[in-house]
Design an enzyme around this catalytic site. Structure first.
Site, PDB file in Angstrom:
ATOM      1  N   ASP A  81       0.836  -1.203   0.000  1.00 35.40           N
ATOM      2  CA  ASP A  81       0.000   0.000   0.000  1.00 35.40           C
ATOM      3  C   ASP A  81       0.871   1.253   0.000  1.00 35.40           C
ATOM      4  O   ASP A  81       2.044   1.212   0.394  1.00 35.40           O
ATOM      5  CB  ASP A  81      -0.936  -0.001   1.221  1.00 35.40           C
ATOM      6  CG  ASP A  81      -2.140   0.910   1.037  1.00 35.40           C
ATOM      7  OD1 ASP A  81      -2.247   1.583  -0.005  1.00 35.40           O
ATOM      8  OD2 ASP A  81      -2.982   0.963   1.959  1.00 35.40           O
ATOM      9  N   GLY A  97      -7.191   8.724   0.443  1.00 35.27           N
ATOM     10  CA  GLY A  97      -8.216   8.198  -0.472  1.00 35.27           C
ATOM     11  C   GLY A  97      -9.424   7.648   0.264  1.00 35.27           C
ATOM     12  O   GLY A  97     -10.258   6.954  -0.339  1.00 35.27           O
ATOM     13  N   GLU A 103      -7.965  -0.538   4.903  1.00 34.28           N
ATOM     14  CA  GLU A 103      -6.501  -0.662   4.779  1.00 34.28           C
ATOM     15  C   GLU A 103      -5.903  -1.180   6.088  1.00 34.28           C
ATOM     16  O   GLU A 103      -5.019  -2.042   6.089  1.00 34.28           O
ATOM     17  CB  GLU A 103      -5.887   0.693   4.423  1.00 34.28           C
ATOM     18  CG  GLU A 103      -6.229   1.131   3.003  1.00 34.28           C
ATOM     19  CD  GLU A 103      -5.777   2.533   2.643  1.00 34.28           C
ATOM     20  OE1 GLU A 103      -5.774   2.851   1.457  1.00 34.28           O
ATOM     21  OE2 GLU A 103      -5.443   3.321   3.552  1.00 34.28           O
TER      22      GLU A 103
HETATM   23  C1  5RP Z   1      -5.769   5.756   0.561  1.00 33.60           C
HETATM   24  C2  5RP Z   1      -4.382   5.848   1.062  1.00 33.60           C
HETATM   25  C3  5RP Z   1      -3.292   5.946   0.047  1.00 33.60           C
HETATM   26  O1  5RP Z   1      -2.364   4.950   0.277  1.00 33.60           O
HETATM   27  C4  5RP Z   1      -2.623   7.290   0.181  1.00 33.60           C
HETATM   28  O2  5RP Z   1      -3.595   8.310   0.101  1.00 33.60           O
HETATM   29  C5  5RP Z   1      -1.551   7.497  -0.892  1.00 33.60           C
HETATM   30  O3  5RP Z   1      -2.181   7.659  -2.120  1.00 33.60           O
HETATM   31  P1  5RP Z   1      -1.382   7.847  -3.473  1.00 33.60           P
HETATM   32  O4  5RP Z   1      -0.657   6.577  -3.743  1.00 33.60           O
HETATM   33  O5  5RP Z   1      -2.455   8.140  -4.493  1.00 33.60           O
HETATM   34  O6  5RP Z   1      -0.438   9.022  -3.308  1.00 33.60           O
HETATM   35  O7  5RP Z   1      -4.107   5.823   2.231  1.00 33.60           O
HETATM   36  O8  5RP Z   1      -6.703   5.791   1.611  1.00 33.60           O
END
Ligand code: 5RP
Length: 219
Positions: A81, A97, A103
């Site tokens: 992630d 997100g 998560e």
């Molecule tokens: C979603 C998250 C994502 O991992 C975080 O926002 C990073 O996003 P990106 O890869 O688009 O920069 O926690 O809830």
């Protein structure tokens, strides 16, 4: 090299950690979308994935990777992630997100958390990125007042309903010097579903895309 190219490099580097015959924990976001593209090239070798969001599930299913219910899986080797911020201890802010709760669940099931980021996400002290908190809708005002008492400035994320039917408060102006303690304090408030602080279950491996290539760090 653009930020997205650095995300892509980190996402593809995570493929090295995918074991044959395994079920892979898959996060959410633009960096993870690159990892999902990479995973497609190995899809015949894996059993499937456990996904942390409706968006990632859709993407995985579109490319023919079976998505398993988390309840069917007792353990995952890896969870891959992104993060909104990560510090030197590999504590993270996540939830940009709005997928933070699922998560955290998938991360908890996994033996190894592989964090994929571009180098703009690396910080000394967490908190410049507003800290997301998923809240049961009826507790919104109460939790807002409690977050002010903890020193933050909560802002309601307009128009966002999480995959679990809840709302998000983004807490601005927090200088998070004790991430584990703050994670416990916020999680203990009635009406909070999850805080987007991942300190008790931080990352084990950091793959950081940079102009010099992907830097790998392991705990
Ligand atoms: C979603 C998250 C994502 O991992 C975080 O926002 C990073 O996003 P990106 O890869 O688009 O920069 O926690 O809830």
């Amino acid at each position: 090299m653009t930020q997205d190219e650095m995300k892509k490099a980190a996402g593809w580097a995570a493929l090295d950690y995918v074991k044959k015959g395994s079920i892979v924990g898959v996060g959410t976001g633009s960096t993870v979308n690159h990892f999902i593209d990479a995973l497609e090239t190995r899809k015949e070798e894996i059993q499937g994935a456990v996904s942390s969001s409706v968006a990632s599930t859709k993407r995985l299913e579109e490319i023919g990777i079976p998505v398993l219910d988390a309840n069917e899986v007792s353990s995952l080797d890896i969870y891959v992630d992104g993060a909104d911020e990560i510090n030197g201890e590999y504590d993270m802010i996540k939830g940009g997100g709005a997928a933070l709760t699922r998560e955290k669940i998938v991360a908890a099931i996994a033996k190894q958390f592989i964090c994929i980021v571009d180098d703009t996400k690396q910080v000394d002290v967490l908190g410049q990125f507003p800290l997301p908190v998923e809240v049961i809708p009826m507790a919104r005002s109460f939790i807002g007042r409690e977050l002010v008492k903890l020193g933050g400035d909560p802002v309601y994320r307009e128009g966002v309903v999480t995959d679990n039917g809840n709302i998000i408060l983004d807490v601005h102006n927090m200088k998070i010097t004790k991430p584990k303690e703050l994670e416990e304090q916020i999680n203990a408030l009635p009406g909070v579903v999850t805080v987007g602080l991942f300190a008790h279950r931080g990352a084990d491996v950091l793959l950081m895309g940079s102009r010099e290539g992907v830097k790998k760090f392991e705990k």
